[in-house]
Design an enzyme around this catalytic site. Structure first.
Site, short mmCIF file in Angstrom:
data_model
loop_
_atom_site.label_atom_id
_atom_site.label_comp_id
_atom_site.label_asym_id
_atom_site.label_seq_id
_atom_site.Cartn_x
_atom_site.Cartn_y
_atom_site.Cartn_z
N GLY A 54 21.00 -2.71 -57.57
CA GLY A 54 20.54 -2.37 -59.00
C GLY A 54 19.38 -1.48 -58.74
O GLY A 54 19.24 -0.62 -58.25
N GLY A 55 18.24 -1.67 -59.66
CA GLY A 55 17.30 -0.69 -59.89
C GLY A 55 16.40 -0.99 -58.74
O GLY A 55 15.91 0.03 -58.27
N THR A 67 31.19 19.79 -41.02
CA THR A 67 31.38 19.15 -42.26
C THR A 67 32.69 18.49 -42.17
O THR A 67 33.43 18.65 -41.53
CB THR A 67 31.24 20.00 -43.35
OG1 THR A 67 32.58 20.92 -43.33
CG2 THR A 67 30.01 21.06 -43.27
N SER A 95 29.68 26.68 -40.53
CA SER A 95 31.08 26.23 -40.21
C SER A 95 31.98 27.25 -39.44
O SER A 95 32.48 26.85 -38.51
CB SER A 95 31.77 26.10 -41.54
OG SER A 95 31.20 24.95 -42.15
N LEU A 108 23.43 26.42 -31.95
CA LEU A 108 24.58 27.18 -32.18
C LEU A 108 24.54 27.71 -33.54
O LEU A 108 24.70 29.10 -33.76
CB LEU A 108 25.84 26.29 -32.24
CG LEU A 108 27.09 26.32 -32.75
CD1 LEU A 108 27.63 27.77 -31.79
CD2 LEU A 108 28.33 25.39 -32.84
N GLU A 167 23.56 29.33 -37.05
CA GLU A 167 22.64 30.60 -37.56
C GLU A 167 22.63 30.70 -39.00
O GLU A 167 23.50 30.16 -39.65
CB GLU A 167 23.35 31.87 -36.88
CG GLU A 167 23.30 31.78 -35.48
CD GLU A 167 23.73 33.05 -34.83
OE1 GLU A 167 24.14 34.02 -35.60
OE2 GLU A 167 23.62 33.31 -33.51
N PRO A 168 21.81 31.54 -39.48
CA PRO A 168 21.67 31.75 -40.94
C PRO A 168 22.97 32.06 -41.65
O PRO A 168 23.43 31.46 -42.68
CB PRO A 168 20.50 32.79 -41.25
CG PRO A 168 19.62 32.61 -39.97
CD PRO A 168 20.54 32.18 -38.79
N GLU A 202 27.30 18.55 -37.34
CA GLU A 202 28.26 18.58 -36.12
C GLU A 202 29.52 18.55 -36.92
O GLU A 202 30.76 18.06 -36.10
CB GLU A 202 28.09 17.16 -35.33
CG GLU A 202 26.75 17.16 -34.67
CD GLU A 202 26.64 16.41 -33.43
OE1 GLU A 202 27.82 16.14 -32.75
OE2 GLU A 202 25.49 15.92 -33.16
N THR A 219 18.24 20.91 -34.28
CA THR A 219 17.90 19.32 -34.18
C THR A 219 16.84 19.50 -32.92
O THR A 219 17.20 19.78 -31.90
CB THR A 219 18.68 18.43 -34.36
OG1 THR A 219 19.70 18.61 -35.44
CG2 THR A 219 18.36 16.96 -34.14
N1 COS Z 1 38.10 22.16 -27.58
C1 COS Z 1 38.23 23.38 -26.65
N2 COS Z 1 38.38 24.72 -27.31
C2 COS Z 1 38.41 24.86 -28.46
C3 COS Z 1 38.15 23.65 -29.40
C4 COS Z 1 38.02 22.41 -28.88
N3 COS Z 1 37.75 21.34 -29.58
N4 COS Z 1 38.46 24.03 -30.67
C5 COS Z 1 38.29 25.28 -30.73
N5 COS Z 1 38.45 25.80 -29.32
C6 COS Z 1 38.93 27.20 -28.76
C7 COS Z 1 40.43 27.47 -29.18
O1 COS Z 1 41.37 27.08 -28.41
C8 COS Z 1 40.40 28.90 -29.24
O2 COS Z 1 40.60 29.50 -27.99
P1 COS Z 1 41.29 30.86 -27.51
O3 COS Z 1 40.32 32.11 -28.18
O4 COS Z 1 41.41 30.76 -26.27
O5 COS Z 1 42.60 30.54 -28.36
C9 COS Z 1 38.81 29.24 -29.69
O6 COS Z 1 38.13 28.07 -29.18
C10 COS Z 1 38.59 29.62 -31.07
O7 COS Z 1 39.04 28.58 -32.03
P2 COS Z 1 39.90 28.82 -33.22
O8 COS Z 1 40.74 29.85 -33.31
O9 COS Z 1 40.35 27.40 -33.65
O10 COS Z 1 38.46 29.24 -34.05
P3 COS Z 1 38.44 29.29 -35.80
O11 COS Z 1 37.17 30.23 -36.02
O12 COS Z 1 39.66 29.48 -36.49
O13 COS Z 1 38.03 27.77 -35.89
C11 COS Z 1 36.38 25.90 -35.80
C12 COS Z 1 36.98 27.02 -35.15
C13 COS Z 1 36.04 26.02 -37.15
C14 COS Z 1 37.06 24.81 -35.53
C15 COS Z 1 34.88 25.76 -35.23
O14 COS Z 1 34.25 26.97 -35.53
C16 COS Z 1 34.09 24.86 -35.87
O15 COS Z 1 34.10 23.62 -35.02
N6 COS Z 1 33.19 24.98 -36.60
C17 COS Z 1 32.19 24.06 -36.96
C18 COS Z 1 30.99 24.20 -36.28
C19 COS Z 1 30.09 23.00 -36.27
O16 COS Z 1 30.45 21.92 -36.10
N7 COS Z 1 28.70 23.22 -36.58
C20 COS Z 1 27.84 22.16 -36.65
C21 COS Z 1 26.53 22.56 -36.05
S1 COS Z 1 26.41 22.41 -34.44
S2 COS Z 1 25.33 20.71 -34.50
#
Ligand code: COS
Length: 390
Positions: free
Chosen positions: A339-340, A365, A131, A124, A126-127, A363, A157
């Site tokens: 400690g040390g 922050t 988040s 998932l 990317e550079p 997964e 991973t």
């Molecule tokens: N389960 C199901 N659907 C979800 C969901 C969940 N837990 N979280 C979000 N969605 C859906 C939302 O319902 C929304 O759907 P609609 O477009 O139909 O309304 C869509 O996904 C977009 O979600 P949202 O509007 O909340 O997007 P944002 O960009 O505002 O926020 C976050 C999304 C920040 C929560 C998400 O990008 C995230 O979890 N980021 C962290 C990523 C991560 O954990 N990376 C770690 C590396 S992977 S190991």
């Protein structure tokens, strides 16, 4: 619980024994080699660790979430890089297929993941999209009965050893979940290359690297579930589960750090007595114990709720936030109690301190967990629902 207590008890006993006799004694070797020794990998396969969460019909143990977190409490008691070897098959590398794969995709991949023949990897990040996962740039363009993928995935991973990648790629241009699809891309597909293994602060033995797609042609049959536009929500559901798993790892690591700290505090004498007898040391042990118990209780509750079919977004984010921050504090106190010696490599406490630091980042922050918790809480209030309840 889907297994009877006796069968589950036997599983827990064998995992605990494996951790105590095979993993803990080899923690230094793991860090030194930056690799899980081959004989240990074989034993992990034989124990069924690669298939903990994959259904029995696909060759796994089919554990429910409560069972999984209770096994992970044990696995967390050793270097987290050991778990990483099979962790993606239990979590983010297999669950997209478990949750949204077609029957044919499940048949093709899950059995081989459950027995450890292939390692699954979740691509998932990317550079420029960590988040902000919705902003990924990797693109998949339909071309006849194929999709052509272009883009770079980062810090992936198990990518260096993976046989199959669940790749989130853009099939639409907007900033909506429906613009993102998930593709199952096999290692060795022309156009897929790997970057050099990343050098990390800790978790030596756990492998990550870039995954690069350059005109990588993937058969359309590899679109997850055969449907465009479902990749992002699937990824989020996969992470909801993964975050509970990481929380259980944090609880296990905290348990181990307390065990080591108490043992050391009882042995180490200063001012004519064991430092465990000093109240200021006892306060650190007490805080660590209370916080670990709180996290353990949360994780079990959240797992049971998920097993009952409740939405896990809020509860798993609460667990991830609390448990991973908690283990950071416990690791810090463990260094302090030692400690040390806590700062010296030979005791391994400093290695745990570095290893658990990642829990607050991958997964999602701690800040992303806060954002998710706040959003879910406000959303529930807006619709007159209580989340969790009194
Ligand atoms: N389960 C199901 N659907 C979800 C969901 C969940 N837990 N979280 C979000 N969605 C859906 C939302 O319902 C929304 O759907 P609609 O477009 O139909 O309304 C869509 O996904 C977009 O979600 P949202 O509007 O909340 O997007 P944002 O960009 O505002 O926020 C976050 C999304 C920040 C929560 C998400 O990008 C995230 O979890 N980021 C962290 C990523 C991560 O954990 N990376 C770690 C590396 S992977 S190991």
């Amino acid at each position: 619980m889907h297994l009877d207590e006796e069968t589950f008890g036997l599983l827990i006993d064998s995992v605990r024994r494996f951790v105590d006799t095979r993993l803990i004694p080899n923690e230094h070797l793991l860090a030194e080699l930056d690799e899980v020794p081959a004989d240990i990998l074989t034993e992990m396969r034989e124990l069924g660790l690669f298939g903990l969460s994959i259904k029995e019909e696909h060759g796994g143990l089919g554990l429910d979430m409560e069972e999984e977190v209770r096994v992970v409490f044990q696995l967390g008691r050793t270097s987290p890089a050991f778990r990483s070897a099979f962790g993606t098959n239990v979590g983010i590398g297999s669950q997209a297929i478990v949750m949204a794969g077609s029957e044919e995709q499940k048949q093709r991949y899950l059995t081989r993941m459950a027995n450890g023949e292939i390692v699954g990897s979740f691509a998932l990040t990317e550079p420029e999209a960590g988040s902000d996962a919705l902003s990924i740039k990797t693109r998949a363009v339909r071309d006849g009965d194929h999709y052509v993928l272009n883009g770079t995935k980062r810090y992936i991973t198990n990518a260096p050893v993976a046989g199959l990648f669940s790749v989130m790629a853009r099939t639409g241009d907007g900033r909506s979940a429906r613009d993102i699809s998930c593709f199952l891309v096999e290692a060795g597909t022309p156009g897929l290359t790997l970057g050099r293994p990343d050098k990390k602060m800790g978790q030596q033995g756990a492998k990550t690297c870039d995954v690069i797609f350059e005109n990588c042609r993937v058969p359309a049959s590899q679109l997850l579930g055969g449907e465009e536009g479902t990749g992002f929500t699937t990824a989020m559901r996969v992470l909801d589960k993964g975050r509970l798993h990481i929380s259980a790892m944090a609880v296990g690591a905290a348990t181990r750090l307390i065990e080591d700290s108490v043992r050391y505090a009882k042995e180490r004498k200063q001012f004519g007595q064991a430092i465990a007898d000093f109240q200021l040391v006892q306060a650190m042990i007490a805080d660590s114990q209370a916080e670990t118990y709180a996290a353990r209780s949360m994780v079990l509750d959240a797992a049971r709720r998920r097993d009952r079919g409740e939405n896990a977004t809020l509860t798993s984010a609460c667990c991830k936030l609390f448990a991973t921050e908690m283990v950071g504090r416990v690791a810090d106190r463990a260094v302090q109690i030692h400690g040390g010696a806590g700062y010296m490599a030979e005791y391994g406490i400093e290695r745990f301190y570095r290893d658990v630091r990642l829990f607050r980042i991958y997964e999602g922050t701690s800040q992303i967990q806060q954002l998710v918790i706040a959003r879910e809480t406000v959303k529930a209030a807006d619709s007159g629902r209580t989340v969790i309840g009194a």
